[in-house]
Design a protein around this motif. Structure first.
Motif, PDB file in Angstrom:
ATOM      1  N   LEU A  17      -3.011  -3.017   1.738  1.00  0.00           N
ATOM      2  CA  LEU A  17      -3.654  -3.149   3.044  1.00  0.00           C
ATOM      3  C   LEU A  17      -2.828  -2.372   4.048  1.00  0.00           C
ATOM      4  O   LEU A  17      -1.626  -2.605   4.191  1.00  0.00           O
ATOM      5  CB  LEU A  17      -3.766  -4.627   3.446  1.00  0.00           C
ATOM      6  N   LEU A  20      -4.380  -3.167   8.999  1.00  0.00           N
ATOM      7  CA  LEU A  20      -5.764  -3.513   9.330  1.00  0.00           C
ATOM      8  C   LEU A  20      -5.842  -4.226  10.674  1.00  0.00           C
ATOM      9  O   LEU A  20      -5.042  -5.109  10.979  1.00  0.00           O
ATOM     10  CB  LEU A  20      -6.356  -4.418   8.254  1.00  0.00           C
ATOM     11  N   LEU A  43      -7.342  -9.011   0.828  1.00  0.00           N
ATOM     12  CA  LEU A  43      -7.515  -9.284   2.247  1.00  0.00           C
ATOM     13  C   LEU A  43      -7.962 -10.716   2.465  1.00  0.00           C
ATOM     14  O   LEU A  43      -7.425 -11.420   3.339  1.00  0.00           O
ATOM     15  CB  LEU A  43      -8.536  -8.306   2.841  1.00  0.00           C
ATOM     16  N   LEU A 212     -14.255  -1.386   2.831  1.00  0.00           N
ATOM     17  CA  LEU A 212     -12.819  -1.208   2.666  1.00  0.00           C
ATOM     18  C   LEU A 212     -12.560  -0.138   1.618  1.00  0.00           C
ATOM     19  O   LEU A 212     -13.131  -0.172   0.521  1.00  0.00           O
ATOM     20  CB  LEU A 212     -12.198  -2.541   2.239  1.00  0.00           C
ATOM     21  N   LYS A 216      -7.991   0.498   3.978  1.00  0.00           N
ATOM     22  CA  LYS A 216      -8.421   0.704   5.363  1.00  0.00           C
ATOM     23  C   LYS A 216      -9.910   0.408   5.516  1.00  0.00           C
ATOM     24  O   LYS A 216     -10.690   0.614   4.577  1.00  0.00           O
ATOM     25  CB  LYS A 216      -8.141   2.146   5.810  1.00  0.00           C
ATOM     26  N   ILE A 217     -10.305  -0.058   6.685  1.00  0.00           N
ATOM     27  CA  ILE A 217     -11.710  -0.280   6.992  1.00  0.00           C
ATOM     28  C   ILE A 217     -12.293   1.036   7.496  1.00  0.00           C
ATOM     29  O   ILE A 217     -11.891   1.537   8.552  1.00  0.00           O
ATOM     30  CB  ILE A 217     -11.883  -1.384   8.049  1.00  0.00           C
TER      31      ILE A 217
END
Length: 250
Positions: A17, A20, A43, A212, A216-217
């Motif tokens: 992650l 975020l 997440l 995702l 990363k989004i």
């Protein structure tokens, strides 16, 4: 409702992650989608501290938690803001459905046995298991066991319900009954975050979709926008495998 800042997690120098940041409003139903290994379940587990990020802050309502904190009482208090439904049902095999739902109410919330029994019964009725309350897990189908798990989570009255691939361990013919149960929970107005590979269900139930990729989004919008007009080529490539008839140009 939920505010996540700079959430970062690495395993063995592998970044899972990557800083975020996102905000979820009350009563939203947010679906997290993406390829295997993108960090979706990780997440979700970070949001109730089953995984310990190296960096970041998570706020649920007025309860803010810095993930660098290791004080057990604060971790326990933060976890009680959420309830999680796992891929596997995690039921006590020696307890019947009613007792499985009662357990957390008595141990965590310190409710009396009578009060816990009343709440547990109400939640099992709510998920359509009124005739199975005295059945043990081995006497229940996979779909029924998952519905007990959902009833158990709802009984705890969490501020946020987390669902990690709740249908992935089920035979295809049992998926529908669990998805219908999740829809019942959604109608109650509970804030929900779910990870699912059931794209049609995500499209139907979610109010918002996060895509995702590599920690990363890269997409954050309504289901209609993400499925019909995604902004990233990576999202288009992913969705093309599930929806050959989606109305956008690849």
């Amino acid at each position: 409702m939920i505010n996540v800042q700079n959430l970062t997690l690495s395993f063995h120098h592998n970044l899972i992650l990557n800083q975020l940041n996102f905000h979820i409003r009350p009563h939203e139903i947010v679906a997290i989608i993406g390829a295997s290994g993108a960090g979706k379940s990780t997440l979700l587990r970070c949001l109730n501290l089953l995984e310990k990020p190296q960096q970041g802050k998570i706020r649920i309502d007025n309860f803010e938690f810095d993930v660098s904190c290791r004080k057990r009482h604060k971790v326990v208090a933060f976890r009680q803001q959420t309830a999680m439904v796992f891929q596997q049902f995690n039921l006590f095999q020696q307890k019947n459905a009613l007792e499985n739902v009662m357990e957390g109410l008595m141990i965590v919330k310190k409710y009396s046995k009578d009060k816990a029994k009343q709440i547990a019964y109400e939640k099992l009725v709510q998920v359509g298991l009124a005739e199975r309350i005295y059945h043990y897990p081995k006497q229940l189908s996979g779909g029924q066991q998952q519905r007990v798990a959902i009833a158990r989570a709802l009984a705890m009255e969490p501020k946020v319900l987390l669902l990690d691939e709740p249908t992935s361990a089920l035979d295809p013919e049992l998926v529908g009954e669990v998805l219908a149960t999740i829809k019942i929970a959604a109608k109650l107005g509970i804030t929900m975050i779910l990870v699912s590979h059931e794209m049609s269900f995500v499209h139907d139930i979610a109010t918002r979709v996060l895509f995702l990729d590599k920690g990363k989004i890269i997409e954050d919008d309504s289901p209609q926008q993400v499925f019909s007009n995604p902004t990233q080529q990576r999202t288009k490539d992913f969705l093309a495998r599930y929806y050959s008839a989606v109305d956008y140009e690849i």
